[in-house]
Design a protein around this motif. Structure first.
Motif, PDB file in Angstrom:
ATOM      1  N   MET A 107       0.851  -1.200   0.000  1.00  0.00           N
ATOM      2  CA  MET A 107       0.000   0.000   0.000  1.00  0.00           C
ATOM      3  C   MET A 107       0.888   1.252   0.000  1.00  0.00           C
ATOM      4  O   MET A 107       1.829   1.338   0.774  1.00  0.00           O
ATOM      5  N   SER A 108       0.588   2.206  -0.871  1.00  0.00           N
ATOM      6  CA  SER A 108       1.391   3.421  -0.962  1.00  0.00           C
ATOM      7  C   SER A 108       1.097   4.359   0.198  1.00  0.00           C
ATOM      8  O   SER A 108       0.037   4.296   0.817  1.00  0.00           O
ATOM      9  N   ASN A 109       2.056   5.227   0.500  1.00  0.00           N
ATOM     10  CA  ASN A 109       1.845   6.242   1.518  1.00  0.00           C
ATOM     11  C   ASN A 109       0.800   7.239   1.041  1.00  0.00           C
ATOM     12  O   ASN A 109       0.673   7.503  -0.157  1.00  0.00           O
ATOM     13  N   LEU A 110       0.070   7.814   1.989  1.00  0.00           N
ATOM     14  CA  LEU A 110      -0.919   8.825   1.640  1.00  0.00           C
ATOM     15  C   LEU A 110      -0.241  10.028   1.002  1.00  0.00           C
ATOM     16  O   LEU A 110      -0.638  10.501  -0.068  1.00  0.00           O
ATOM     17  N   LEU A 111       0.802  10.531   1.657  1.00  0.00           N
ATOM     18  CA  LEU A 111       1.558  11.677   1.144  1.00  0.00           C
ATOM     19  C   LEU A 111       3.032  11.394   1.346  1.00  0.00           C
ATOM     20  O   LEU A 111       3.437  10.945   2.420  1.00  0.00           O
ATOM     21  N   GLU A 112       3.825  11.644   0.320  1.00  0.00           N
ATOM     22  CA  GLU A 112       5.260  11.398   0.422  1.00  0.00           C
ATOM     23  C   GLU A 112       6.035  12.542  -0.213  1.00  0.00           C
ATOM     24  O   GLU A 112       5.725  12.964  -1.332  1.00  0.00           O
ATOM     25  N   TRP A 113       7.015  13.049   0.513  1.00  0.00           N
ATOM     26  CA  TRP A 113       7.936  14.062  -0.005  1.00  0.00           C
ATOM     27  C   TRP A 113       9.300  13.428  -0.194  1.00  0.00           C
ATOM     28  O   TRP A 113       9.824  12.781   0.726  1.00  0.00           O
ATOM     29  N   GLN A 114       9.875  13.620  -1.361  1.00  0.00           N
ATOM     30  CA  GLN A 114      11.190  13.077  -1.666  1.00  0.00           C
ATOM     31  C   GLN A 114      12.123  14.227  -2.050  1.00  0.00           C
ATOM     32  O   GLN A 114      11.989  14.818  -3.119  1.00  0.00           O
ATOM     33  N   SER A 115      13.016  14.578  -1.135  1.00  0.00           N
ATOM     34  CA  SER A 115      14.051  15.598  -1.366  1.00  0.00           C
ATOM     35  C   SER A 115      13.472  16.928  -1.861  1.00  0.00           C
ATOM     36  O   SER A 115      13.955  17.523  -2.826  1.00  0.00           O
ATOM     37  N   ILE A 116      12.451  17.407  -1.141  1.00  0.00           N
ATOM     38  CA  ILE A 116      11.801  18.659  -1.528  1.00  0.00           C
ATOM     39  C   ILE A 116      12.625  19.866  -1.045  1.00  0.00           C
ATOM     40  O   ILE A 116      13.032  19.950   0.114  1.00  0.00           O
ATOM     41  N   SER A 117      12.848  20.799  -1.961  1.00  0.00           N
ATOM     42  CA  SER A 117      13.518  22.061  -1.649  1.00  0.00           C
ATOM     43  C   SER A 117      12.708  23.207  -2.245  1.00  0.00           C
ATOM     44  O   SER A 117      11.994  23.040  -3.237  1.00  0.00           O
ATOM     45  N   LYS A 118      12.830  24.369  -1.616  1.00  0.00           N
ATOM     46  CA  LYS A 118      12.149  25.561  -2.112  1.00  0.00           C
ATOM     47  C   LYS A 118      13.057  26.766  -1.923  1.00  0.00           C
ATOM     48  O   LYS A 118      13.547  27.017  -0.818  1.00  0.00           O
ATOM     49  N   SER A 119      13.268  27.501  -2.996  1.00  0.00           N
ATOM     50  CA  SER A 119      14.110  28.695  -2.952  1.00  0.00           C
ATOM     51  C   SER A 119      13.414  29.847  -3.644  1.00  0.00           C
ATOM     52  O   SER A 119      12.621  29.650  -4.572  1.00  0.00           O
ATOM     53  N   TYR A 120      13.707  31.046  -3.172  1.00  0.00           N
ATOM     54  CA  TYR A 120      13.308  32.279  -3.849  1.00  0.00           C
ATOM     55  C   TYR A 120      14.597  32.991  -4.236  1.00  0.00           C
ATOM     56  O   TYR A 120      15.269  33.580  -3.384  1.00  0.00           O
ATOM     57  N   GLY A 121      14.983  32.871  -5.499  1.00  0.00           N
ATOM     58  CA  GLY A 121      16.284  33.398  -5.895  1.00  0.00           C
ATOM     59  C   GLY A 121      17.388  32.625  -5.190  1.00  0.00           C
ATOM     60  O   GLY A 121      17.440  31.389  -5.248  1.00  0.00           O
ATOM     61  N   ASP A 122      18.258  33.341  -4.490  1.00  0.00           N
ATOM     62  CA  ASP A 122      19.351  32.697  -3.757  1.00  0.00           C
ATOM     63  C   ASP A 122      18.964  32.352  -2.321  1.00  0.00           C
ATOM     64  O   ASP A 122      19.784  31.818  -1.570  1.00  0.00           O
ATOM     65  N   ASP A 123      17.726  32.649  -1.944  1.00  0.00           N
ATOM     66  CA  ASP A 123      17.276  32.426  -0.564  1.00  0.00           C
ATOM     67  C   ASP A 123      16.615  31.045  -0.461  1.00  0.00           C
ATOM     68  O   ASP A 123      15.512  30.832  -0.953  1.00  0.00           O
ATOM     69  N   ALA A 124      17.290  30.100   0.184  1.00  0.00           N
ATOM     70  CA  ALA A 124      16.762  28.745   0.343  1.00  0.00           C
ATOM     71  C   ALA A 124      15.848  28.698   1.564  1.00  0.00           C
ATOM     72  O   ALA A 124      16.283  28.947   2.686  1.00  0.00           O
ATOM     73  N   ILE A 125      14.578  28.367   1.346  1.00  0.00           N
ATOM     74  CA  ILE A 125      13.595  28.293   2.422  1.00  0.00           C
ATOM     75  C   ILE A 125      13.501  26.876   2.979  1.00  0.00           C
ATOM     76  O   ILE A 125      13.483  26.666   4.195  1.00  0.00           O
ATOM     77  N   LEU A 126      13.427  25.894   2.088  1.00  0.00           N
ATOM     78  CA  LEU A 126      13.371  24.483   2.466  1.00  0.00           C
ATOM     79  C   LEU A 126      14.481  23.749   1.742  1.00  0.00           C
ATOM     80  O   LEU A 126      14.793  24.057   0.587  1.00  0.00           O
TER      81      LEU A 126
END
Length: 222
Positions: A1-20
């Motif tokens: 059974m698959s996971n309900l929600l799965e994050w794999q190596s998620i990153s978030k940046s705004y320009g040079d500013d890394a948030i996640l």
């Protein structure tokens, strides 16, 4: 059974500013996770990506094994309606509608043909508000407003319930009431994600995390 929600190596940046940065985690049905961290540390951004309101800069998100990064805005909106519901820090009710009408309003668009009104009444009775069905928001207490907001979210029968700072600025008694209502959603098989400053609420989750320097770290409760 698959996971309900799965994050794999998620990153978030705004320009040079890394948030996640390089976040991995999974959410299963009937479980609750809580995420704590300082203001401005990226918790709201994380919740927005989880709610499919923002896109990640890199990484992969799967809902029940389905990759979503290739979906267009129309299909993402459909997926939100199918899986997700939100509870915000403030109730955000419509003052011209009654408590019952506020609970039913979003469901009319998503669950057409179902007996929405009776199910809304059942939820309000569950939260001790059967005597307030036809009251307007301005006639209700803060605790009652919040329970209406939660009933509105639960009527959508979400697989994933997302809560953003649900106990912020509440007195301890009401904050505990809110916490129990949220965690109760697990009994219906929902996966619950709570972003909070409230370490007491976080400790009641199945798995608390801390968002620190853009990285999600498990918290070991003593």
């Amino acid at each position: 059974m698959s996971n309900l929600l799965e994050w794999q190596s998620i990153s978030k940046s705004y320009g040079d500013d890394a948030i996640l940065s390089n976040i991995w985690f999974t959410l299963n049905r009937g479980t609750a996770i809580a995420i704590v961290g300082h203001s401005g540390g990226g918790k709201t951004t994380l919740l927005s990506i989880m709610g499919l309101l923002q896109t990640a800069t890199s990484g992969q998100i799967l809902i029940e094994g389905q990759e979503i990064d290739h979906l267009d805005s129309r299909r993402l909106a459909k997926l939100r309606g199918q899986y997700l519901s939100f509870v915000f820090q403030r109730a955000r009710l419509i003052n011209s509608l009654t408590a019952l009408e506020n609970v039913m309003a979003p469901a009319w668009f998503i669950r057409k043909g179902e007996n929405v009104e009776q199910q809304a009444k059942d939820l309000l009775e569950q939260f001790g508000l059967s005597h307030r069905l036809y009251y307007k928001p301005q006639e209700l207490s803060l605790g009652q407003l919040w329970r209406i907001s939660l009933a509105r979210a639960l009527l959508l029968k979400p697989s994933i319930l997302l809560a953003d700072e649900p106990t912020n600025d509440l007195d301890p008694a009401l904050a505990e009431e809110v916490a129990q209502c949220l965690l109760q959603a697990r009994q219906n098989g929902a996966g619950v994600v709570i972003v909070t400053h409230d370490v007491g609420l976080a400790a009641q989750a199945d798995q608390p995390f801390r968002l620190e320097a853009g990285t999600l770290l498990p918290v070991v409760c003593q």
